[in-house]
Design a protein around this motif. Structure first.
Motif, mmCIF file in Angstrom:
data_model
loop_
_atom_site.group_PDB
_atom_site.id
_atom_site.type_symbol
_atom_site.label_atom_id
_atom_site.label_comp_id
_atom_site.label_asym_id
_atom_site.label_seq_id
_atom_site.Cartn_x
_atom_site.Cartn_y
_atom_site.Cartn_z
ATOM 1 N N GLN A 76 6.157 -8.550 4.700
ATOM 2 C CA GLN A 76 5.384 -8.144 3.284
ATOM 3 C C GLN A 76 4.675 -6.974 2.978
ATOM 4 O O GLN A 76 3.586 -6.751 3.679
ATOM 5 C CB GLN A 76 4.169 -9.214 3.839
ATOM 6 C CG GLN A 76 3.700 -9.967 2.083
ATOM 7 C CD GLN A 76 2.625 -10.984 2.215
ATOM 8 O OE1 GLN A 76 3.133 -12.254 3.486
ATOM 9 N NE2 GLN A 76 1.323 -10.545 1.891
ATOM 10 N N VAL A 77 4.779 -6.347 1.834
ATOM 11 C CA VAL A 77 4.190 -5.995 1.363
ATOM 12 C C VAL A 77 3.494 -5.839 -0.450
ATOM 13 O O VAL A 77 3.965 -6.104 -0.749
ATOM 14 C CB VAL A 77 5.352 -4.328 1.191
ATOM 15 C CG1 VAL A 77 4.635 -2.661 0.750
ATOM 16 C CG2 VAL A 77 5.866 -4.091 2.339
ATOM 17 N N ASP A 78 1.981 -5.508 -0.143
ATOM 18 C CA ASP A 78 1.334 -5.578 -1.515
ATOM 19 C C ASP A 78 1.788 -3.847 -2.277
ATOM 20 O O ASP A 78 2.035 -3.512 -1.566
ATOM 21 C CB ASP A 78 -0.538 -5.346 -1.016
ATOM 22 C CG ASP A 78 -0.924 -6.722 -0.960
ATOM 23 O OD1 ASP A 78 -0.124 -7.843 -0.341
ATOM 24 O OD2 ASP A 78 -1.835 -6.998 -0.516
ATOM 25 N N LEU A 79 1.435 -4.276 -3.418
ATOM 26 C CA LEU A 79 2.023 -3.629 -3.887
ATOM 27 C C LEU A 79 1.588 -1.453 -3.591
ATOM 28 O O LEU A 79 1.578 -1.095 -4.553
ATOM 29 C CB LEU A 79 1.488 -3.825 -6.081
ATOM 30 C CG LEU A 79 2.011 -4.717 -6.697
ATOM 31 C CD1 LEU A 79 1.871 -4.927 -7.818
ATOM 32 C CD2 LEU A 79 3.407 -4.024 -6.814
ATOM 33 N N ASP A 80 -0.583 -1.912 -3.557
ATOM 34 C CA ASP A 80 -0.054 -0.337 -3.603
ATOM 35 C C ASP A 80 -0.694 -0.236 -1.827
ATOM 36 O O ASP A 80 -1.626 1.385 -1.596
ATOM 37 C CB ASP A 80 -1.940 -0.677 -4.160
ATOM 38 C CG ASP A 80 -2.109 -0.531 -5.253
ATOM 39 O OD1 ASP A 80 -1.261 -0.392 -6.241
ATOM 40 O OD2 ASP A 80 -3.596 -1.371 -5.773
ATOM 41 N N ALA A 81 0.059 -0.857 -1.078
ATOM 42 C CA ALA A 81 0.327 0.052 0.403
ATOM 43 C C ALA A 81 0.891 0.781 0.873
ATOM 44 O O ALA A 81 2.236 0.460 0.098
ATOM 45 C CB ALA A 81 0.260 -1.294 1.392
ATOM 46 N N LYS A 82 1.132 1.531 1.575
ATOM 47 C CA LYS A 82 2.265 2.790 1.671
ATOM 48 C C LYS A 82 2.489 2.932 2.921
ATOM 49 O O LYS A 82 1.342 2.579 3.824
ATOM 50 C CB LYS A 82 1.032 4.453 1.171
ATOM 51 C CG LYS A 82 1.339 4.185 -0.177
ATOM 52 C CD LYS A 82 0.310 5.072 -0.419
ATOM 53 C CE LYS A 82 -0.350 5.166 -1.508
ATOM 54 N NZ LYS A 82 -1.254 4.415 -1.913
ATOM 55 N N PHE A 83 3.808 2.949 3.506
ATOM 56 C CA PHE A 83 4.025 3.504 4.492
ATOM 57 C C PHE A 83 5.355 4.765 4.672
ATOM 58 O O PHE A 83 6.129 4.579 4.228
ATOM 59 C CB PHE A 83 4.592 1.989 5.470
ATOM 60 C CG PHE A 83 6.366 1.694 5.601
ATOM 61 C CD1 PHE A 83 7.422 2.377 5.867
ATOM 62 C CD2 PHE A 83 6.717 0.663 4.131
ATOM 63 C CE1 PHE A 83 8.695 1.776 5.237
ATOM 64 C CE2 PHE A 83 7.675 0.568 4.448
ATOM 65 C CZ PHE A 83 8.633 0.738 4.290
#
Length: 146
Positions: A96-103
């Motif tokens: 699950q990835v929120d819109l502002d998260a980065k990887f």
């Protein structure tokens, strides 16, 4: 409804605290400070927005909001929340990835069996115990086989 967790059963690294080494826990872990090393938890790992981690996290579930240079090995769900930043690879069953998260890295979706195999390679002391096979009764020479 999530089961209630006793606050005394959660290991915690608070804001302003730096820990180096290895954490191995059967319980949940919360990190809000700085950690360098490996984290192994059979429970859930929660990483706050101000946390800084260098190293790998191996666990059942994780809610991650901080910054990490390292890899995740997650048996079930990895949630990258808020403005989380990950420089490393993700190995998880669910993501699950929120819109502002980065990887920045490779994401590999894995099964529980693959998780157990990977954990055996990256952390042999943390893999599930192997149950010994049932003993086999000896057969006397010349006795008929059943």
């Amino acid at each position: 409804m999530e089961p209630t967790v006793n606050a005394n059963e959660v290991s915690r690294i608070s804001t302003g605290t730096t820990v180096k080494g290895e954490i191995i826990s059967s319980n949940d872990i919360r990190i809000d400070g700085t950690f360098e090393g490996k984290v192994f938890s059979k429970g859930k790992v929660v990483v706050g927005a101000n946390a800084q981690i260098t190293g790998d996290i191996v666990c059942t579930n994780v809610d991650f909001s901080g910054k990490i240079k390292g890899n995740f090995y997650v048996k079930d769900t990895l949630a990258l929340k808020g403005s989380a930043v990950v420089d490393g690879d993700l190995h998880t069953r669910r993501l699950q990835v929120d819109l502002d998260a980065k990887f920045n890295g490779i994401c590999k979706m894995i099964s529980e069996t693959e998780f157990d195999k990977i954990v055996g390679e990256v952390a042999p002391e943390f893999r599930p115990p192997v149950r010994p096979a049932a003993p086999v009764a000896p057969v006397a020479p010349g006795a008929p086989m059943k």
